[in-house]
Design an enzyme around this catalytic site. Structure first.
Site, PDB file in Angstrom:
ATOM      1  N   LEU A 291       0.803  -1.150  -0.183  1.00  0.00           N
ATOM      2  CA  LEU A 291      -0.011   0.076   0.172  1.00  0.00           C
ATOM      3  C   LEU A 291       0.813   1.204   0.167  1.00  0.00           C
ATOM      4  O   LEU A 291       0.472   2.521  -0.293  1.00  0.00           O
ATOM      5  CB  LEU A 291      -0.944   0.131   1.220  1.00  0.00           C
ATOM      6  CG  LEU A 291      -1.909  -1.006   1.090  1.00  0.00           C
ATOM      7  CD1 LEU A 291      -2.804  -1.027   2.667  1.00  0.00           C
ATOM      8  CD2 LEU A 291      -3.017  -0.776   0.027  1.00  0.00           C
ATOM      9  N   GLY A 292       2.115   1.371   0.578  1.00  0.00           N
ATOM     10  CA  GLY A 292       3.049   2.228   0.525  1.00  0.00           C
ATOM     11  C   GLY A 292       4.062   1.741   1.244  1.00  0.00           C
ATOM     12  O   GLY A 292       4.393   0.840   1.823  1.00  0.00           O
TER      13      GLY A 292
ATOM     14  N   LYS B 170       9.310   5.524   5.900  1.00  0.00           N
ATOM     15  CA  LYS B 170      10.986   5.592   6.312  1.00  0.00           C
ATOM     16  C   LYS B 170      11.363   4.040   6.998  1.00  0.00           C
ATOM     17  O   LYS B 170      12.358   3.510   6.521  1.00  0.00           O
ATOM     18  CB  LYS B 170      11.058   6.902   7.243  1.00  0.00           C
ATOM     19  CG  LYS B 170      12.430   7.016   7.376  1.00  0.00           C
ATOM     20  CD  LYS B 170      12.669   8.342   8.300  1.00  0.00           C
ATOM     21  CE  LYS B 170      13.837   8.201   9.442  1.00  0.00           C
ATOM     22  NZ  LYS B 170      13.537   9.037  10.617  1.00  0.00           N
TER      23      LYS B 170
ATOM     24  N   LYS C 278       1.683  -2.897   9.006  1.00  0.00           N
ATOM     25  CA  LYS C 278       2.745  -2.052   8.662  1.00  0.00           C
ATOM     26  C   LYS C 278       4.051  -2.733   8.995  1.00  0.00           C
ATOM     27  O   LYS C 278       3.926  -3.315  10.352  1.00  0.00           O
ATOM     28  CB  LYS C 278       2.608  -0.896   9.193  1.00  0.00           C
ATOM     29  CG  LYS C 278       4.109   0.118   9.344  1.00  0.00           C
ATOM     30  CD  LYS C 278       3.940   1.395   8.884  1.00  0.00           C
ATOM     31  CE  LYS C 278       5.206   2.050   8.749  1.00  0.00           C
ATOM     32  NZ  LYS C 278       5.200   3.440   8.203  1.00  0.00           N
TER      33      LYS C 278
ATOM     34  N   ASP D 287       1.920  16.055  14.581  1.00  0.00           N
ATOM     35  CA  ASP D 287       2.747  15.715  13.230  1.00  0.00           C
ATOM     36  C   ASP D 287       1.605  15.748  12.234  1.00  0.00           C
ATOM     37  O   ASP D 287       1.576  15.066  11.275  1.00  0.00           O
ATOM     38  CB  ASP D 287       3.515  14.166  13.430  1.00  0.00           C
ATOM     39  CG  ASP D 287       4.373  14.352  12.204  1.00  0.00           C
ATOM     40  OD1 ASP D 287       4.848  13.087  11.717  1.00  0.00           O
ATOM     41  OD2 ASP D 287       4.768  15.419  11.459  1.00  0.00           O
TER      42      ASP D 287
ATOM     43  N   LYS E 273       0.057  16.419   9.123  1.00  0.00           N
ATOM     44  CA  LYS E 273       0.673  16.961   7.684  1.00  0.00           C
ATOM     45  C   LYS E 273       0.000  15.903   6.598  1.00  0.00           C
ATOM     46  O   LYS E 273      -0.614  14.858   6.976  1.00  0.00           O
ATOM     47  CB  LYS E 273       1.934  16.835   7.374  1.00  0.00           C
ATOM     48  CG  LYS E 273       2.965  15.599   7.729  1.00  0.00           C
ATOM     49  CD  LYS E 273       4.260  15.527   7.969  1.00  0.00           C
ATOM     50  CE  LYS E 273       4.660  14.257   8.176  1.00  0.00           C
ATOM     51  NZ  LYS E 273       6.253  14.226   8.383  1.00  0.00           N
TER      52      LYS E 273
ATOM     53  N   ASN F  57       0.332  12.406   6.728  1.00  0.00           N
ATOM     54  CA  ASN F  57      -0.142  11.329   7.917  1.00  0.00           C
ATOM     55  C   ASN F  57      -1.805  11.412   7.719  1.00  0.00           C
ATOM     56  O   ASN F  57      -2.331  10.756   8.884  1.00  0.00           O
ATOM     57  CB  ASN F  57       0.044  11.821   9.202  1.00  0.00           C
ATOM     58  CG  ASN F  57       1.839  11.550   9.443  1.00  0.00           C
ATOM     59  OD1 ASN F  57       2.206  10.773   8.698  1.00  0.00           O
ATOM     60  ND2 ASN F  57       2.367  12.501  10.243  1.00  0.00           N
TER      61      ASN F  57
ATOM     62  N   ASP G 275      -0.843   7.518  12.115  1.00  0.00           N
ATOM     63  CA  ASP G 275       0.502   7.753  12.410  1.00  0.00           C
ATOM     64  C   ASP G 275       0.952   8.580  13.764  1.00  0.00           C
ATOM     65  O   ASP G 275       1.153   9.593  13.526  1.00  0.00           O
ATOM     66  CB  ASP G 275       1.585   7.973  11.471  1.00  0.00           C
ATOM     67  CG  ASP G 275       3.033   7.707  11.919  1.00  0.00           C
ATOM     68  OD1 ASP G 275       3.732   7.910  10.759  1.00  0.00           O
ATOM     69  OD2 ASP G 275       3.213   7.718  12.865  1.00  0.00           O
TER      70      ASP G 275
ATOM     71  N   THR H 265       3.915  17.288  42.406  1.00  0.00           N
ATOM     72  CA  THR H 265       2.746  18.302  42.439  1.00  0.00           C
ATOM     73  C   THR H 265       3.594  19.524  41.848  1.00  0.00           C
ATOM     74  O   THR H 265       4.767  19.627  41.558  1.00  0.00           O
ATOM     75  CB  THR H 265       2.697  18.584  43.918  1.00  0.00           C
ATOM     76  OG1 THR H 265       2.082  19.910  43.929  1.00  0.00           O
ATOM     77  CG2 THR H 265       4.074  19.014  44.628  1.00  0.00           C
TER      78      THR H 265
HETATM   79  C1  LIG Z   1      -0.492   3.863   2.570  1.00  0.00           C
HETATM   80  N1  LIG Z   1      -2.016   3.241   3.001  1.00  0.00           N
HETATM   81  N2  LIG Z   1      -2.958   3.289   2.076  1.00  0.00           N
HETATM   82  C2  LIG Z   1      -4.168   2.790   2.678  1.00  0.00           C
HETATM   83  C3  LIG Z   1      -3.579   2.624   4.131  1.00  0.00           C
HETATM   84  N3  LIG Z   1      -4.631   2.126   5.256  1.00  0.00           N
HETATM   85  C4  LIG Z   1      -3.978   2.034   6.333  1.00  0.00           C
HETATM   86  N4  LIG Z   1      -2.664   2.516   6.680  1.00  0.00           N
HETATM   87  C5  LIG Z   1      -1.913   2.711   5.534  1.00  0.00           C
HETATM   88  N5  LIG Z   1      -0.399   3.212   5.900  1.00  0.00           N
HETATM   89  C6  LIG Z   1      -0.105   3.191   7.144  1.00  0.00           C
HETATM   90  C7  LIG Z   1      -0.400   4.435   7.878  1.00  0.00           C
HETATM   91  C8  LIG Z   1      -0.182   4.278   9.458  1.00  0.00           C
HETATM   92  C9  LIG Z   1      -0.653   4.394  10.520  1.00  0.00           C
HETATM   93  N6  LIG Z   1       0.067   4.232  11.561  1.00  0.00           N
HETATM   94  C10 LIG Z   1       1.324   4.282  11.306  1.00  0.00           C
HETATM   95  N7  LIG Z   1       2.193   4.248  12.582  1.00  0.00           N
HETATM   96  C11 LIG Z   1       3.526   4.229  12.285  1.00  0.00           C
HETATM   97  O1  LIG Z   1       4.092   4.285  11.010  1.00  0.00           O
HETATM   98  N8  LIG Z   1       4.272   4.269  13.473  1.00  0.00           N
HETATM   99  C12 LIG Z   1       5.679   4.249  13.495  1.00  0.00           C
HETATM  100  C13 LIG Z   1       6.461   3.891  12.537  1.00  0.00           C
HETATM  101  C14 LIG Z   1       7.803   3.665  12.638  1.00  0.00           C
HETATM  102  C15 LIG Z   1       8.452   4.282  13.759  1.00  0.00           C
HETATM  103  C16 LIG Z   1       7.584   4.828  14.813  1.00  0.00           C
HETATM  104  C17 LIG Z   1       8.269   5.347  15.847  1.00  0.00           C
HETATM  105  F1  LIG Z   1       8.863   4.389  16.495  1.00  0.00           F
HETATM  106  F2  LIG Z   1       8.957   6.280  15.574  1.00  0.00           F
HETATM  107  F3  LIG Z   1       7.230   5.891  16.777  1.00  0.00           F
HETATM  108  C18 LIG Z   1       6.243   4.852  14.689  1.00  0.00           C
HETATM  109  S1  LIG Z   1       1.741   4.293   9.656  1.00  0.00           S
HETATM  110  C19 LIG Z   1      -2.570   2.826   4.265  1.00  0.00           C
END
Ligand SMILES: Cn1ncc2ncnc(NCCc3cnc(NC(=O)Nc4cccc(C(F)(F)F)c4)s3)c21
Length: 273
Positions: free
Chosen positions: A20-21, A24, A43, A137, A139, A142, A155, A172
């Protein structure tokens, strides 16, 4: 335990589909949980990269924070599991994909579409702030779009519990001098600023303080060097709202509940969100 909690997931519980994508720290795949046939996004993060970047604590905080958030405009994080080399996030699948791709395709959004998105994000952020969570964050990268075209904030890797920070910092607050109490440099109003930047980018296709060099962008932000191009034509109500959000003094930024009463939102946002 209720569905998705406490159960120990493994990769063999899922059929993996198309990518899906790619982020980093790893890739995201469409996946189907075999027993329930429930479609999710998976993910995949490499432990080595998380360790290198020393972000494991952020990931733990994201999972913790997300496990308490339930809102139609916040992408669910159902759970996680890991194996030898990877950590897997089990996420709600946003069927219409990434908002930033949609913005690139359309160049900029109509005032109705922009206002509808901004209103749904404001409602999601009001919900988060009510739980002492700030996203920090916000943007286009996200933001995802659900099957009915609704916006989903994704995210929470950079989100924090402001409440916790106060508590962990000291027992406190009574004896703390102002500068220490104020030291939660991020209070919820950072998300109001980011939402203002996002609203501008939805309407003009570019962020308000964009510049060739980072140093120039930094200067334009701290000086709040806000200019509205003549093209595309944007209503003065929209410019008024943006001007009330992009204010240097964080205590003077338009509160989110007031944003929902702003004429531009009332006249342009689709109530269903
Ligand atoms: C592209 N796409 N298309 C459809 C679709 N449907 C659902 N999701 C998608 N994409 C994923 C979206 C995300 C949601 N939550 C995330 N969270 C995350 O990536 N967390 C994360 C990662 C690395 C490091 C850290 C840390 F450690 F720095 F905190 C935190 S990524 C989709």
């Amino acid at each position: 335990a209720s569905a998705g909690e406490k159960k120990r997931w493994t990769l063999s519980d899922f059929d993996i589909g198309k990518p899906l994508g790619r982020g980093k720290f790893g890739h995201v795949y469409l996946a189907r949980e075999k027993r329930s046939n429930h479609i999710v996004a998976l993910k995949v993060l490499f432990k080595s990269q998380l360790q290198q970047s020393q972000v494991e604590h952020q990931l733990r905080r994201e999972v913790e924070i997300q496990s308490h958030l339930r809102h139609p405009n916040i992408l669910r994080l159902y759970g996680y599991f890991y194996d030898q080399k990877r950590v897997y996030l089990i996420l709600e699948y946003a069927a219409k994909g990434e908002l930033y791709k949609e913005l690139q395709k359309c160049k900029y959004f109509s005032e109705r579409r922009a206002a509808t998105y901004v209103a749904s994000l404001a409602r999601a952020l009001i919900y988060c702030h009510g739980k002492h969570v700030i996203h920090r964050d916000i943007k286009p990268e996200n933001l995802l779009i659900g099957a009915q075209g609704e916006l989903k904030i994704a995210d929470f890797g950079w989100s924090v519990h402001t409440f916790n920070r106060r508590r962990t910092m000291c027992g406190t607050l009574d004896y703390l001098p102002p500068e220490m109490v104020e030291s939660v440099e991020h209070d919820a109003s950072v998300d109001i600023w980011s939402l203002g930047v996002l609203c501008y980018e939805f309407l003009y296709g570019v962020p308000p303080f964009e510049a060739k060099e980072h140093s120039d962008t930094y200067r334009r932000i701290v000086q709040v060097d806000l200019k509205f191009p003549t093209k595309p034509i944007v209503s003065s109500a929209a410019k008024d709202l943006i001007s009330q959000m992009l204010v240097k003094d964080s205590s003077q930024r338009l509160p989110l509940h007031k944003l929902l009463e702003h004429p531009w939102i009332v006249q342009n946002a689709d109530p269903s969100g």
